[in-house]
Design an enzyme around this catalytic site. Structure first.
Site, PDB file in Angstrom:
ATOM      1  N   SER A  42      -5.846  56.141  63.684  1.00 52.36           N
ATOM      2  CA  SER A  42      -6.626  55.730  63.464  1.00 52.36           C
ATOM      3  C   SER A  42      -6.600  54.469  63.864  1.00 52.36           C
ATOM      4  CB  SER A  42      -7.386  56.301  62.439  1.00 52.36           C
ATOM      5  OG  SER A  42      -7.426  55.734  62.153  1.00 52.36           O
ATOM      6  N   ILE A  73      -4.770  51.658  59.909  1.00 52.18           N
ATOM      7  CA  ILE A  73      -3.974  52.007  60.943  1.00 52.18           C
ATOM      8  C   ILE A  73      -3.106  53.007  60.829  1.00 52.18           C
ATOM      9  CG2 ILE A  73      -4.212  49.626  61.837  1.00 52.18           C
ATOM     10  CD1 ILE A  73      -1.581  48.796  60.627  1.00 52.18           C
ATOM     11  N   ASP A  74      -2.439  53.453  62.262  1.00 51.18           N
ATOM     12  CA  ASP A  74      -1.619  54.722  62.080  1.00 51.18           C
ATOM     13  C   ASP A  74      -0.636  54.533  61.278  1.00 51.18           C
ATOM     14  OD1 ASP A  74      -3.438  56.109  63.584  1.00 51.18           O
ATOM     15  OD2 ASP A  74      -2.357  55.429  65.469  1.00 51.18           O
ATOM     16  N   LYS A  75       0.132  55.649  60.563  1.00 52.78           N
ATOM     17  CA  LYS A  75       0.976  55.447  59.528  1.00 52.78           C
ATOM     18  C   LYS A  75       2.413  54.795  60.276  1.00 52.78           C
ATOM     19  CE  LYS A  75       4.637  58.420  57.389  1.00 52.78           C
ATOM     20  NZ  LYS A  75       5.035  59.648  56.761  1.00 52.78           N
TER      21      LYS A  75
END
Length: 343
Positions: A3, A158-160
């Site tokens: 995301s 935010i993405d991992k």
């Protein structure tokens, strides 16, 4: 997020995390019948994964014409279907003494520079070691409760495996104010991506805008995709800052992406759609880079998508002060960029 910068504008879970709950009522016609029931229901309910449908069937929560369905692999037949989706049971995250790079902090909010490999909040497979766990230790009980038990204070994510700047709310007033800024797209968010090749640019300006609704891929439920119907509108502005390799056909590029919206995997999907996926991206890479680029990736030790949330700017939701933060490339991306400059 992913995301990149996914907006979480309220206490409700985002619609693309498959945490929806309640009832789903469907009527299957004879034209819908014939395939496996789990696949058919998942196809008709884009917010539900096939695995989630299978789990609901195993729990006796899916029925046809009032009769529970017992076999997820059985054939779909015409009838009225009812899916009972329970609310998520969120375990309370534990505070963990994880070092944080704090860029700014006051009584209302905190801005941190998240390293790659750290999930923003607990989720299946990442129950500990998350930013939330670290914030609970750093901030104690001062985090906003609007995000819920599982993700207190979290306004966006935010993405991992994407690194960079994240803001979290310490008070409900800040949470509501930040959420309003994200919802109105009244916030500056710039990401740096190192990509395979460069975007197909018909005007030759090196700048462009990518638009297109993003939804879950029908071919692979783990991926997002540009979709013709459904999905959520997404806009990414990009500027090619530098290319590497032959000028007429670059092997790689450094691209600044400015988000207008924040959908799951937005930048990764959009860049891949114009022929310039993030280097190292396991989902959207769509083919290996040139040998020299691959060697630079190996030398740099990059094991994730080359994407970094480099700039975050907004007006403080309580004090009104204009804040803007910048984060340099983390070591793996900085090393990769140095290797690309030698192409």
């Amino acid at each position: 997020m992913s995301s990149e910068g996914l907006d979480l504008p309220s206490a409700h879970p985002p619609d693309d995390e498959e945490e929806v709950f309640g009832l789903r009522l469907l009527t299957l016609t004879p034209q819908d019948a014939g395939n496996r029931i789990d696949k058919t229901l998942a196809d008709l309910l884009p917010e539900m994964s096939r695995a989630r449908v299978q789990a609901l069937i195993a729990e006796g929560r899916v029925s046809r014409d009032g009769v529970p369905i017992r076999d997820a692999s059985g054939k779909a037949v015409a009838g009225d279907y009812r899916l009972e989706i329970p609310p998520p049971v969120a375990a309370e995250p534990a505070a963990e003494a994880i070092p944080l790079t704090v860029l700014y902090e006051d009584e209302h909010l905190i801005v941190v520079d998240k390293p790659p490999g750290m999930a923003v909040h607990p989720a299946p497979g990442s129950e500990s070691g998350t930013l939330v766990n670290a914030l609970l230790h750093h901030c104690g009980d001062s985090l906003s409760g609007i995000g819920g038990v599982a993700r207190p204070g979290i306004v966006h994510r935010i993405d991992k495996d994407t690194s960079g700047i994240v803001v979290a709310a310490k008070t409900d007033a800040a949470h509501q104010g930040l959420s309003a800024l994200f919802a109105a797209h009244d916030i500056e968010r710039v990401y740096i991506a190192l990509t395979r090749g460069a975007p197909r640019d018909v005007k030759g300006t090196g700048k462009g805008t990518i638009e297109g609704a993003i939804g879950r891929s029908s071919a692979d439920r783990k991926k997002m995709a540009l979709v013709r119907s459904g999905g959520r509108h997404a806009t990414t502005h990009y500027a090619v800052q530098r290319t590497y390799g032959p000028k007429e056909r670059p092997l790689a590029a450094r691209i600044a992406c400015t988000l207008e919206t924040g959908r799951t995997h937005q930048i990764r999907v959009h860049l891949a759609s114009v022929g310039a996926p993030c280097l190292g991206d396991p989902l959207y890479g769509s083919g290996p880079p040139a040998n020299a680029v691959r060697a630079a990736i190996t030398e740099a030790g990059l094991t994730r998508q080359a994407l970094h949330a480099a700039v975050l700017g907004f007006r403080h939701p309580v004090t009104g002060e204009v804040l803007r933060f910048e984060s340099p490339l983390p070591p793996d991306m900085a090393a990769l960029q140095e290797g690309l400059e030698n192409l």
